[in-house]
Design an enzyme around this catalytic site. Sequence first.
Site, short mmCIF file in Angstrom:
data_model
loop_
_atom_site.label_atom_id
_atom_site.label_comp_id
_atom_site.label_asym_id
_atom_site.label_seq_id
_atom_site.Cartn_x
_atom_site.Cartn_y
_atom_site.Cartn_z
CG PHE A 146 13.93 -12.70 39.88
CD1 PHE A 146 12.43 -12.47 39.89
CD2 PHE A 146 14.85 -11.78 40.13
CE1 PHE A 146 11.95 -11.87 41.03
CE2 PHE A 146 13.86 -10.89 40.95
CZ PHE A 146 12.77 -10.76 41.61
CG ASP A 233 19.11 -8.15 35.02
OD1 ASP A 233 19.99 -7.71 36.29
OD2 ASP A 233 18.13 -8.78 35.43
CE LYS A 274 19.35 -8.26 43.94
NZ LYS A 274 18.64 -8.32 44.61
#
Length: 426
Positions: A146, A233, A274
Site C-alpha cells: 500500500f 516507503d 504522516k
Amino acid sequence: MSVLEKLSSKDAIALEEEFGAHNYHPLPVVLNRGEGVFVWDVEGKKYYDFLSAYSAVNQGHCHPKIVNAMVQQAQTLTLTSRAFYNDMLGRFEKYASETFGFDKFLPMNTGAEAVETAIKICRKWAYEKKGVPENKAEIVVCENNFHGRTTTIISFSNDPVARKNFGPYPEGFIKIEYDNLSALEQALKTNKNVAGFLVEPIQGEAGVFVPSEGYLLKAKELCKKYNVLFIADEVQTGIARTGKLLATCGNCSCPDRHCSGTPEVKPDILILGKALSGGAYPISGVLANDVIMEVIRPGSHGSTFGGNPVAAAVGIAALEVVKEEGLAENAHQLGELFREELNKFIPTCSIVKSVRGKGLLNAILINDTEESSTAWDICLALRDNGLLAKPTHGNIIRFAPPLVMNRQQLLDCVDIITKTLEEFDK
C-alpha cells in the site's frame, strides 16, 4: 447553517452521507476534540485513540509545541509558492537532511505525492546515471503493498477495490512476493532495466506484516549488487512508530540495545509523510544523497504548496518533539509490553489467533474470515468501551496509539481490549 452551530453525531454523519463522496467507510463516531492520546466525540464521550490517524499523530493530538509553531508561522507568512525563496524552507531541509542522514530533502504534501516523487527520481536516475534506455525503466514492488491511491500507484496494487475501473494502468512495475529474497534476486537478475526496489519495511495496511529478520538488509545488499536503488516507503512506519526513528534502522537515533544487533539499513531513497507533521498539517518528503537527487532540476518536479513556510515550521517542531520526548524509545518499550500482555491473554481466548508488530505498530488476527463482520463488530464494541481502532483486510485489527502514551495508559487499553474480546468469546 453556521459552522459554529453544534451538531449531534447523527446530524454530522448525515451531512457527510448527503454531501460527501463515499470514498471511506468510517467507524460511526464523530470527533471534535483531541489532546495527547485522547479524543472526544461531539457528545463529550472520551476515547483512547488507538489508530493515530494511521500514524500521522505519533506526537499526540494537538501537541502544543507543534500547534504553536503552526499558529505563529500562519500569522506571519503562509505561502509564497516556490517562485520565491522563503526564510523557513532551507531550515527545514537542513534539519530533515541532518536528522535522517541524507544530503538533500525534497518536500511535498501527501504520502502518495512523496511516493510519486520517489518514482520519478528513481526513473530519472536510471536514465541519466545507470544508462537504462528511455521509457524502459522498471521498478520492483511487493504484492499486498500500500503506497497510496494515485493512478500510478494503484497500477501496481493487487487490491481489487483500489484498482477496479480506474484503468488503463501505467506500466513499468514488476510485482514479487513480500519477504522473499529469492524472488527479489530473480527479478533483479533477469531484468537489466530495473531502476529500483520500492518496499514498505512493515506492510501496515496489509495487516502489519513484519518481514523476516535480516530481510531488509539483504534486500539492500541485492540492490547494491545489481545497481538498483533501494526505496523505503516509511510514510507509516517512520518517525519513531516502530521503536526506532526509522523502521529501516537508517541513522537510528535510539539506544543500541533496541537495534538487536542488526547492521544499519540505509535506503538510497527514503519516503516520509504522516508524522512528519505530527498530524497538524499535510507534509511529506523524499530524502536522498546528491548523486541521486541531482537529477532533479528546475521544471522537472514541483508543488505549489510543497515546502511552504507553515509546513517547514511544523515539520521542524514535529521532529524536535520526537527527539526531545524520546518517542522512539517509548514506542519500543510500550510495544514490547503490549505484545507481552496480549500474548498472555491469547491462549485463553479463541476469538483472536495472534498478535504481531513492532514498536507501537501492532495488529491482532481475528479468528474468522476476511468476509465476516466480526472484526468490525469488535471495533464497534471497543468504541463503546472507550477505545477507537479499525479493521484492515476484514479480519485484522490494527493498533497504533500516539507515541506519547504512558505505561499506565497502555495497560488501561490492554484491559479494554481483552475485556472486549472476552465478550465475543462467549
